[in-house]
Design a protein around this motif. Structure first.
Motif, PDB file in Angstrom:
ATOM      1  N   ARG A  86     -37.205  -8.688  -5.491  1.00  0.00           N
ATOM      2  CA  ARG A  86     -37.236  -9.808  -4.918  1.00  0.00           C
ATOM      3  C   ARG A  86     -38.919 -10.226  -4.683  1.00  0.00           C
ATOM      4  O   ARG A  86     -39.359 -11.453  -4.804  1.00  0.00           O
ATOM      5  CB  ARG A  86     -36.325  -9.955  -3.746  1.00  0.00           C
ATOM      6  N   ASP A  89     -40.546 -10.776  -7.937  1.00  0.00           N
ATOM      7  CA  ASP A  89     -40.316 -11.901  -8.704  1.00  0.00           C
ATOM      8  C   ASP A  89     -40.044 -13.207  -8.158  1.00  0.00           C
ATOM      9  O   ASP A  89     -40.169 -14.436  -8.706  1.00  0.00           O
ATOM     10  CB  ASP A  89     -38.749 -11.583  -9.385  1.00  0.00           C
ATOM     11  N   GLU A  90     -39.808 -13.359  -6.947  1.00  0.00           N
ATOM     12  CA  GLU A  90     -39.592 -14.342  -5.997  1.00  0.00           C
ATOM     13  C   GLU A  90     -41.049 -14.861  -4.930  1.00  0.00           C
ATOM     14  O   GLU A  90     -41.501 -15.953  -5.011  1.00  0.00           O
ATOM     15  CB  GLU A  90     -38.472 -14.431  -5.419  1.00  0.00           C
ATOM     16  N   ILE A  91     -41.238 -13.697  -4.345  1.00  0.00           N
ATOM     17  CA  ILE A  91     -42.330 -13.928  -3.448  1.00  0.00           C
ATOM     18  C   ILE A  91     -43.419 -14.218  -3.873  1.00  0.00           C
ATOM     19  O   ILE A  91     -44.247 -14.890  -3.531  1.00  0.00           O
ATOM     20  CB  ILE A  91     -42.151 -12.822  -2.199  1.00  0.00           C
ATOM     21  N   PRO A  93     -44.640 -14.942  -6.793  1.00  0.00           N
ATOM     22  CA  PRO A  93     -45.116 -16.503  -7.284  1.00  0.00           C
ATOM     23  C   PRO A  93     -45.101 -17.276  -6.452  1.00  0.00           C
ATOM     24  O   PRO A  93     -45.645 -18.468  -6.674  1.00  0.00           O
ATOM     25  CB  PRO A  93     -43.908 -16.418  -8.276  1.00  0.00           C
ATOM     26  N   SER A  94     -44.551 -17.334  -5.152  1.00  0.00           N
ATOM     27  CA  SER A  94     -44.367 -18.250  -4.217  1.00  0.00           C
ATOM     28  C   SER A  94     -45.528 -18.481  -3.456  1.00  0.00           C
ATOM     29  O   SER A  94     -45.909 -19.538  -2.932  1.00  0.00           O
ATOM     30  CB  SER A  94     -43.088 -18.287  -3.219  1.00  0.00           C
ATOM     31  N   LEU A  95     -46.528 -17.772  -3.526  1.00  0.00           N
ATOM     32  CA  LEU A  95     -47.797 -17.521  -2.948  1.00  0.00           C
ATOM     33  C   LEU A  95     -49.007 -18.194  -3.542  1.00  0.00           C
ATOM     34  O   LEU A  95     -49.835 -18.632  -2.741  1.00  0.00           O
ATOM     35  CB  LEU A  95     -48.106 -15.956  -2.594  1.00  0.00           C
ATOM     36  N   GLY A  96     -48.843 -18.686  -4.586  1.00  0.00           N
ATOM     37  CA  GLY A  96     -49.833 -19.528  -5.303  1.00  0.00           C
ATOM     38  C   GLY A  96     -51.277 -18.834  -5.321  1.00  0.00           C
ATOM     39  O   GLY A  96     -52.295 -19.514  -5.654  1.00  0.00           O
ATOM     40  N   THR A  99     -51.539 -11.960  -6.080  1.00  0.00           N
ATOM     41  CA  THR A  99     -50.654 -11.070  -5.307  1.00  0.00           C
ATOM     42  C   THR A  99     -50.091  -9.950  -5.960  1.00  0.00           C
ATOM     43  O   THR A  99     -49.260  -9.958  -6.856  1.00  0.00           O
ATOM     44  CB  THR A  99     -49.792 -11.669  -4.540  1.00  0.00           C
ATOM     45  N   VAL A 125     -47.569 -15.643 -13.317  1.00  0.00           N
ATOM     46  CA  VAL A 125     -48.494 -15.320 -12.316  1.00  0.00           C
ATOM     47  C   VAL A 125     -49.261 -14.252 -12.511  1.00  0.00           C
ATOM     48  O   VAL A 125     -50.021 -13.679 -11.677  1.00  0.00           O
ATOM     49  CB  VAL A 125     -47.569 -15.284 -11.111  1.00  0.00           C
TER      50      VAL A 125
END
Length: 140
Positions: A86, A89-91, A93-96, A99, A125
């Protein structure tokens, strides 16, 4: 009695000794529940080498070592329990921004960094996505 290491901590120890399969290490990270400190509702991260690193820990002892250096004094250090998959795969990519995941950074000779590259984070990403063939001497 000393607490047994988690499967991920064992895989990290193998790689640090030069043994083990890197793909198995990444797979174990993805399957593992990691403890990520939370400050003001945000996952704890640090910047180093031009990247942001989410800091995660394999068990409560590893979080406690981190808290000794970065804790908030008399307040207990809060953390979220998140599946490694998670996080990457999720967090991430959400940071822009580029990372990676830093695991057990307060454990002497036990830390491992999972950079934001293909095979660890989604290709969209990954900092090395779309660079196949670069530097392979074949030219274009």
């Amino acid at each position: 009695m000393e607490q047994a290491r988690t499967a991920l901590a064992e895989r990290i120890a193998e790689r640090r000794r030069g043994d083990g399969d890197p793909r198995a290490l990444v797979g174990e990270m993805r399957r593992s529940v990691l403890l990520v400190p939370v400050a003001d509702g945000v996952l704890w991260s640090a910047r180093s080498g031009g990247l942001r690193w989410i800091c995660a820990f394999t068990d409560e002892k590893a979080v406690a070592r981190f808290a000794l250096h970065h804790g908030s004094g008399d307040r207990p250090l809060e953390y979220a329990a998140l599946l490694g998959a998670r996080i990457v795969d999720e967090i991430v990519p959400s940071l822009g921004e580029p990372t990676g995941l830093a695991v057990d950074i307060a454990t002497e000779d036990g830390s491992m960094f999972f950079p934001p590259v293909t095979g660890i984070v989604p290709d969209a990403v990954a900092v090395d996505a779309g660079r196949e063939g670069e530097g392979d001497g074949h030219g274009r």
